[in-house]
Motif scaffolding. Structure first.
Motif, PDB file in Angstrom:
ATOM      1  N   TRP A   1       0.567  -1.217  -0.094  1.00  0.00           N
ATOM      2  CA  TRP A   1      -0.080  -0.021   0.020  1.00  0.00           C
ATOM      3  C   TRP A   1       0.908   1.340   0.019  1.00  0.00           C
ATOM      4  O   TRP A   1       0.644   2.190  -0.994  1.00  0.00           O
ATOM      5  N   LYS A   2       1.952   1.327   0.864  1.00  0.00           N
ATOM      6  CA  LYS A   2       2.541   2.390   1.021  1.00  0.00           C
ATOM      7  C   LYS A   2       4.265   2.237   1.198  1.00  0.00           C
ATOM      8  O   LYS A   2       4.446   1.241   1.930  1.00  0.00           O
ATOM      9  N   ALA A   3       5.057   3.093   0.785  1.00  0.00           N
ATOM     10  CA  ALA A   3       6.482   2.718   0.998  1.00  0.00           C
ATOM     11  C   ALA A   3       7.211   4.258   1.195  1.00  0.00           C
ATOM     12  O   ALA A   3       6.607   5.176   0.752  1.00  0.00           O
TER      13      ALA A   3
ATOM     14  N   LEU B   1       7.847  -0.916   3.871  1.00  0.00           N
ATOM     15  CA  LEU B   1       6.681  -1.357   3.253  1.00  0.00           C
ATOM     16  C   LEU B   1       5.534  -1.205   4.396  1.00  0.00           C
ATOM     17  O   LEU B   1       5.854  -1.895   5.553  1.00  0.00           O
ATOM     18  N   LEU B   2       4.252  -0.771   4.093  1.00  0.00           N
ATOM     19  CA  LEU B   2       3.227  -0.939   4.683  1.00  0.00           C
ATOM     20  C   LEU B   2       2.097  -1.772   3.805  1.00  0.00           C
ATOM     21  O   LEU B   2       2.070  -1.302   2.577  1.00  0.00           O
ATOM     22  N   PHE B   3       1.357  -2.722   4.243  1.00  0.00           N
ATOM     23  CA  PHE B   3       0.291  -3.355   3.446  1.00  0.00           C
ATOM     24  C   PHE B   3      -0.978  -2.979   4.150  1.00  0.00           C
ATOM     25  O   PHE B   3      -1.212  -2.683   5.100  1.00  0.00           O
TER      26      PHE B   3
ATOM     27  N   VAL C   1       8.466  -3.953  -5.712  1.00  0.00           N
ATOM     28  CA  VAL C   1       7.170  -3.614  -5.310  1.00  0.00           C
ATOM     29  C   VAL C   1       6.670  -2.206  -5.944  1.00  0.00           C
ATOM     30  O   VAL C   1       7.126  -1.404  -6.166  1.00  0.00           O
ATOM     31  N   GLU C   2       5.346  -2.665  -6.038  1.00  0.00           N
ATOM     32  CA  GLU C   2       4.298  -1.626  -6.610  1.00  0.00           C
ATOM     33  C   GLU C   2       3.590  -1.339  -5.488  1.00  0.00           C
ATOM     34  O   GLU C   2       2.863  -1.818  -4.740  1.00  0.00           O
ATOM     35  N   VAL C   3       3.542   0.215  -5.223  1.00  0.00           N
ATOM     36  CA  VAL C   3       3.009   0.834  -4.265  1.00  0.00           C
ATOM     37  C   VAL C   3       1.849   1.667  -4.580  1.00  0.00           C
ATOM     38  O   VAL C   3       2.056   2.367  -5.753  1.00  0.00           O
ATOM     39  N   GLU C   4       0.901   2.245  -3.803  1.00  0.00           N
ATOM     40  CA  GLU C   4      -0.061   3.266  -4.144  1.00  0.00           C
ATOM     41  C   GLU C   4       0.524   4.864  -3.633  1.00  0.00           C
ATOM     42  O   GLU C   4      -0.176   5.590  -4.074  1.00  0.00           O
ATOM     43  N   GLU C   5       1.339   4.583  -2.500  1.00  0.00           N
ATOM     44  CA  GLU C   5       1.900   5.787  -2.162  1.00  0.00           C
ATOM     45  C   GLU C   5       3.166   5.696  -1.671  1.00  0.00           C
ATOM     46  O   GLU C   5       3.655   4.745  -1.151  1.00  0.00           O
TER      47      GLU C   5
END
Length: 232
Positions: A158-160, A166-168, A188-192
């Motif tokens: 979700w966020k890095a 990382l946060l999931f 890693v692909e993240v949204e933020e």
């Protein structure tokens, strides 16, 4: 160290090749690295062994790589939502190594922890144990399972921060941490993405030591695999 790349295509440059073993996070369509899977498809690499809980659905997730015949073998727990997978497997065009879900998670965790193999009761007396070493402990029979260490791991978080911590988000956490830990190279692909140092250390789910490259996908599609509604 800044690990952010401009795009999913850029993040895969120089690290993917024909014949590799590639692990992909997610459960069904929950928590899959959508942009990285599409970028992997666009590289044209082939003869891949893919490790994933499932094979996506027709036309989405790993289903895209099945349509382009880039996968030659799947190591998975569930493949029931993909007609092209079924067709290729029944036609002898695709190899399948069925692995119980908990065993698959442990094979990835062991790979990330540097443990080459482990013993489990799961699968004893079934085709899962065929050709594998059996050993008795305290009067019970166990089967030896080898760890998985993929050449490349593709992960969704979700966020890095820019260092890769990382946060999931909720159930999208699923297989992703184990996949990230196991890979020789992890993308890693993240949204933020936030600045390094801005995350509370206590809220980080996976430290950046396991992450080599990051890419932002702020607006993933996040398809729903199955929707059931009640008749009014």
């Amino acid at each position: 160290m800044d690990k952010v790349y401009a795009s999913a295509d850029e993040a895969l440059k120089g690290i993917v090749a024909d014949g590799q073993m590639i692990a992909v996070g997610g459960f069904g369509l929950c928590g899959i690295p959508e942009a990285l899977i599409a970028a992997l498809r666009d590289t044209g690499v082939k003869n891949l062994t893919c490790i994933s809980n499932n094979a996506g659905v027709d036309g989405f997730g790993l289903g895209q790589l099945l349509e382009t015949r880039q996968i030659s073998k799947m190591i998975a727990s569930y493949v029931g939502e993909n007609k092209e997978f079924e067709r290729q497997f029944l036609a002898g065009e695709l190899e399948l190594e069925f692995t119980p879900q908990g065993t698959l998670a442990e094979k990835l965790r062991a790979g990330g922890a540097g443990i080459p193999a482990f013993f489990t009761k799961t699968g004893v007396g079934t085709i899962v144990a065929d050709g594998k070493e059996l050993r008795e402990f305290d009067g019970e029979t166990y089967v030896m399972e080898r760890a998985l260490v993929p050449d490349v791991s593709l992960v969704k978080a979700w966020k890095a921060d820019r260092a890769g911590n990382l946060l999931f988000r909720r159930t999208a956490r699923n297989f992703n941490p184990n996949v990230a830990m196991a890979g020789k190279v992890t993308v890693v692909e993240v949204e933020e993405i936030v600045d390094t140092g801005s995350l509370d250390p206590d809220e980080i789910h996976l430290p950046g030591i396991y992450v080599h490259r990051l890419v932002l996908n702020a607006t993933p599609e996040k398809r729903i695999e199955q929707r059931t509604i009640r008749n009014q």
